[in-house]
Design a protein around this motif. Structure first.
Motif, PDB file in Angstrom:
ATOM      1  N   ILE A   1       1.035  -1.391   0.010  1.00 30.66           N
ATOM      2  CA  ILE A   1       0.080  -0.001   0.025  1.00 30.66           C
ATOM      3  C   ILE A   1       1.049   1.170   0.142  1.00 30.66           C
ATOM      4  O   ILE A   1       0.308   1.983  -0.083  1.00 30.66           O
ATOM      5  CB  ILE A   1      -1.284  -0.222   0.728  1.00 30.66           C
ATOM      6  N   GLU A   2       2.237   0.906   0.472  1.00 33.37           N
ATOM      7  CA  GLU A   2       3.304   2.058   0.305  1.00 33.37           C
ATOM      8  C   GLU A   2       4.130   2.193  -1.083  1.00 33.37           C
ATOM      9  O   GLU A   2       4.294   3.650  -1.431  1.00 33.37           O
ATOM     10  CB  GLU A   2       4.420   2.306   1.139  1.00 33.37           C
ATOM     11  N   ILE A   3       3.829   1.349  -1.964  1.00 37.49           N
ATOM     12  CA  ILE A   3       4.480   1.693  -2.525  1.00 37.49           C
ATOM     13  C   ILE A   3       3.525   2.228  -4.253  1.00 37.49           C
ATOM     14  O   ILE A   3       1.967   1.197  -3.980  1.00 37.49           O
ATOM     15  CB  ILE A   3       4.946   0.282  -3.559  1.00 37.49           C
ATOM     16  N   SER A   4       3.427   3.423  -4.878  1.00 37.10           N
ATOM     17  CA  SER A   4       2.649   3.323  -6.367  1.00 37.10           C
ATOM     18  C   SER A   4       2.784   3.377  -7.271  1.00 37.10           C
ATOM     19  O   SER A   4       4.305   2.779  -7.460  1.00 37.10           O
ATOM     20  CB  SER A   4       2.957   5.294  -5.970  1.00 37.10           C
ATOM     21  N   VAL A   5       1.820   2.267  -8.251  1.00 37.55           N
ATOM     22  CA  VAL A   5       1.991   2.216  -9.321  1.00 37.55           C
ATOM     23  C   VAL A   5       3.546   3.207 -10.372  1.00 37.55           C
ATOM     24  O   VAL A   5       3.939   2.432 -11.321  1.00 37.55           O
ATOM     25  CB  VAL A   5       1.123   2.473 -10.661  1.00 37.55           C
ATOM     26  N   SER A   6       3.241   4.493  -9.459  1.00 39.81           N
ATOM     27  CA  SER A   6       4.023   5.594 -10.563  1.00 39.81           C
ATOM     28  C   SER A   6       5.472   5.654  -9.951  1.00 39.81           C
ATOM     29  O   SER A   6       7.152   5.652 -10.805  1.00 39.81           O
ATOM     30  CB  SER A   6       4.498   6.960 -10.056  1.00 39.81           C
ATOM     31  N   GLU A   7       5.898   4.975  -8.847  1.00 43.37           N
ATOM     32  CA  GLU A   7       7.297   4.098  -8.325  1.00 43.37           C
ATOM     33  C   GLU A   7       7.481   3.510  -9.280  1.00 43.37           C
ATOM     34  O   GLU A   7       8.986   3.060  -9.613  1.00 43.37           O
ATOM     35  CB  GLU A   7       7.395   4.284  -7.179  1.00 43.37           C
ATOM     36  N   ILE A   8       6.896   2.512  -8.953  1.00 44.10           N
ATOM     37  CA  ILE A   8       6.789   0.868 -10.651  1.00 44.10           C
ATOM     38  C   ILE A   8       7.862   2.055 -12.084  1.00 44.10           C
ATOM     39  O   ILE A   8       8.724   1.237 -12.897  1.00 44.10           O
ATOM     40  CB  ILE A   8       6.117   0.160 -10.630  1.00 44.10           C
ATOM     41  N   ILE A   9       6.956   2.541 -12.308  1.00 45.48           N
ATOM     42  CA  ILE A   9       7.093   2.714 -13.787  1.00 45.48           C
ATOM     43  C   ILE A   9       8.587   3.629 -13.667  1.00 45.48           C
ATOM     44  O   ILE A   9       9.199   3.258 -14.947  1.00 45.48           O
ATOM     45  CB  ILE A   9       5.554   3.795 -13.879  1.00 45.48           C
ATOM     46  N   GLU A  10       8.477   4.593 -12.944  1.00 48.19           N
ATOM     47  CA  GLU A  10       9.658   5.587 -13.463  1.00 48.19           C
ATOM     48  C   GLU A  10      10.470   4.296 -12.626  1.00 48.19           C
ATOM     49  O   GLU A  10      11.834   5.075 -13.325  1.00 48.19           O
ATOM     50  CB  GLU A  10       9.303   6.973 -11.751  1.00 48.19           C
ATOM     51  N   ALA A  11      11.068   3.323 -12.376  1.00 48.31           N
ATOM     52  CA  ALA A  11      12.141   2.268 -11.901  1.00 48.31           C
ATOM     53  C   ALA A  11      12.489   2.111 -13.060  1.00 48.31           C
ATOM     54  O   ALA A  11      13.951   1.539 -13.235  1.00 48.31           O
ATOM     55  CB  ALA A  11      11.698   1.154 -10.826  1.00 48.31           C
ATOM     56  N   ILE A  12      11.741   1.554 -14.120  1.00 46.97           N
ATOM     57  CA  ILE A  12      12.222   1.676 -15.379  1.00 46.97           C
ATOM     58  C   ILE A  12      12.117   2.614 -16.643  1.00 46.97           C
ATOM     59  O   ILE A  12      12.867   2.641 -17.239  1.00 46.97           O
ATOM     60  CB  ILE A  12      10.785   0.113 -16.006  1.00 46.97           C
ATOM     61  N   GLU A  13      11.419   3.356 -16.906  1.00 45.32           N
ATOM     62  CA  GLU A  13      11.400   4.230 -17.481  1.00 45.32           C
ATOM     63  C   GLU A  13      11.566   5.406 -17.358  1.00 45.32           C
ATOM     64  O   GLU A  13      12.057   6.451 -19.022  1.00 45.32           O
ATOM     65  CB  GLU A  13       9.203   4.516 -18.052  1.00 45.32           C
ATOM     66  N   GLY A  14      12.017   6.079 -16.113  1.00 40.93           N
ATOM     67  CA  GLY A  14      12.235   7.383 -15.774  1.00 40.93           C
ATOM     68  C   GLY A  14      11.326   7.921 -15.505  1.00 40.93           C
ATOM     69  O   GLY A  14       9.998   7.146 -15.142  1.00 40.93           O
ATOM     70  N   PRO A  15      10.808   9.544 -15.415  1.00 41.32           N
ATOM     71  CA  PRO A  15      10.116  10.220 -14.697  1.00 41.32           C
ATOM     72  C   PRO A  15       9.012  10.454 -15.944  1.00 41.32           C
ATOM     73  O   PRO A  15       8.807   9.714 -16.701  1.00 41.32           O
ATOM     74  CB  PRO A  15      10.223  11.669 -14.871  1.00 41.32           C
ATOM     75  N   VAL A  16       7.455   9.890 -15.323  1.00 41.06           N
ATOM     76  CA  VAL A  16       6.786  10.170 -15.998  1.00 41.06           C
ATOM     77  C   VAL A  16       5.789  11.458 -16.595  1.00 41.06           C
ATOM     78  O   VAL A  16       6.288  12.569 -15.978  1.00 41.06           O
ATOM     79  CB  VAL A  16       5.288   9.466 -15.202  1.00 41.06           C
ATOM     80  N   ALA A  17       6.039  11.311 -17.727  1.00 39.67           N
ATOM     81  CA  ALA A  17       6.162  12.771 -18.959  1.00 39.67           C
ATOM     82  C   ALA A  17       5.506  12.786 -20.315  1.00 39.67           C
ATOM     83  O   ALA A  17       5.939  11.449 -20.808  1.00 39.67           O
ATOM     84  CB  ALA A  17       6.903  13.632 -18.934  1.00 39.67           C
ATOM     85  N   MET A  18       4.338  13.370 -20.355  1.00 36.82           N
ATOM     86  CA  MET A  18       4.139  13.344 -21.516  1.00 36.82           C
ATOM     87  C   MET A  18       4.892  13.882 -22.279  1.00 36.82           C
ATOM     88  O   MET A  18       5.209  13.531 -23.528  1.00 36.82           O
ATOM     89  CB  MET A  18       2.834  14.019 -21.747  1.00 36.82           C
ATOM     90  N   THR A  19       5.907  15.029 -22.646  1.00 36.23           N
ATOM     91  CA  THR A  19       6.689  15.447 -23.636  1.00 36.23           C
ATOM     92  C   THR A  19       7.435  15.517 -22.215  1.00 36.23           C
ATOM     93  O   THR A  19       8.101  15.908 -21.360  1.00 36.23           O
ATOM     94  CB  THR A  19       5.726  16.560 -24.221  1.00 36.23           C
ATOM     95  N   GLU A  20       9.245  15.873 -23.152  1.00 35.99           N
ATOM     96  CA  GLU A  20      10.253  16.063 -22.401  1.00 35.99           C
ATOM     97  C   GLU A  20      10.435  17.708 -22.125  1.00 35.99           C
ATOM     98  O   GLU A  20      10.817  17.374 -21.128  1.00 35.99           O
ATOM     99  CB  GLU A  20      11.494  16.391 -23.560  1.00 35.99           C
ATOM    100  N   CYS A  21       9.760  18.634 -23.099  1.00 35.90           N
ATOM    101  CA  CYS A  21       9.429  20.313 -21.648  1.00 35.90           C
ATOM    102  C   CYS A  21       8.342  20.031 -20.915  1.00 35.90           C
ATOM    103  O   CYS A  21       8.614  20.897 -20.058  1.00 35.90           O
ATOM    104  CB  CYS A  21       8.602  20.813 -23.117  1.00 35.90           C
ATOM    105  N   SER A  22       7.960  18.309 -20.594  1.00 37.46           N
ATOM    106  CA  SER A  22       6.792  18.768 -19.246  1.00 37.46           C
ATOM    107  C   SER A  22       7.124  18.277 -17.811  1.00 37.46           C
ATOM    108  O   SER A  22       6.742  18.417 -17.203  1.00 37.46           O
ATOM    109  CB  SER A  22       5.279  17.837 -19.708  1.00 37.46           C
ATOM    110  N   GLN A  23       8.790  17.187 -18.677  1.00 45.13           N
ATOM    111  CA  GLN A  23       9.481  16.842 -17.401  1.00 45.13           C
ATOM    112  C   GLN A  23      10.237  17.553 -16.609  1.00 45.13           C
ATOM    113  O   GLN A  23      10.275  18.357 -15.763  1.00 45.13           O
ATOM    114  CB  GLN A  23       9.977  15.998 -18.456  1.00 45.13           C
TER     115      GLN A  23
END
Length: 155
Positions: free
Chosen positions: A72-94
């Protein structure tokens, strides 16, 4: 099409399996067999998740991989970021970057808003949610009303 990589999908599947049995240590070979992903891919995924601080490992007969926190303390965004890097739609939105269209673009702020909304939703879904066999109940989303330029100029 906006889609996560297979590695992110595999990471979510592996993490969900571990979350279903948090009291036990999981070997890469056991995880590979349990989730149906080739062992080299599982091993690579486990290393990335460890590097991100989501898993810990212990060698030896009683060794294996375990979560560093409760599901319950681990979010889906943390899992994605571990593999993909920061969640962002475009380079400039990151982050502010070198974009040839920056001076004339006009949509960067809106892409940042979209990226933040997606990130907030992914932060709200936990590994515990993901590990459930039943579908996640989605929040009711109200439609966004659009405003035309004509209605703004009439005001």
């Amino acid at each position: 099409m906006l889609r996560l990589s297979k590695m992110s999908d595999y990471a979510a599947v592996v993490m969900a399996h571990i979350a279903r049995y948090p009291e036990q240590a999981h070997a890469a070979a056991e995880l590979s067999e349990a989730v149906g992903v080739p062992r080299p891919t599982v091993s690579k995924t486990l290393k990335m998740l460890m590097h991100a601080g989501l898993l810990q490992s212990r060698r030896g007969a009683q060794g294996g991989y375990r979560l560093t926190r409760t599901p319950i303390e681990i979010s889906v965004s943390e899992i994605i970021e571990a593999i993909e890097g920061p969640v962002a739609m475009t380079e400039c939105s990151q982050a502010e970057g070198e974009c040839g269209l920056a001076a004339t673009c006009g949509v960067a702020d809106n892409w940042q808003r979209v990226s933040m909304a997606i990130r907030q939703f992914l932060d709200s879904v936990t590994l515990a949610d993901l590990a459930q066999k039943t579908p996640i109940k989605m929040p009711v989303m109200l439609p966004i009303q659009s405003v035309s330029l004509a209605s703004i100029s009439d005001a």
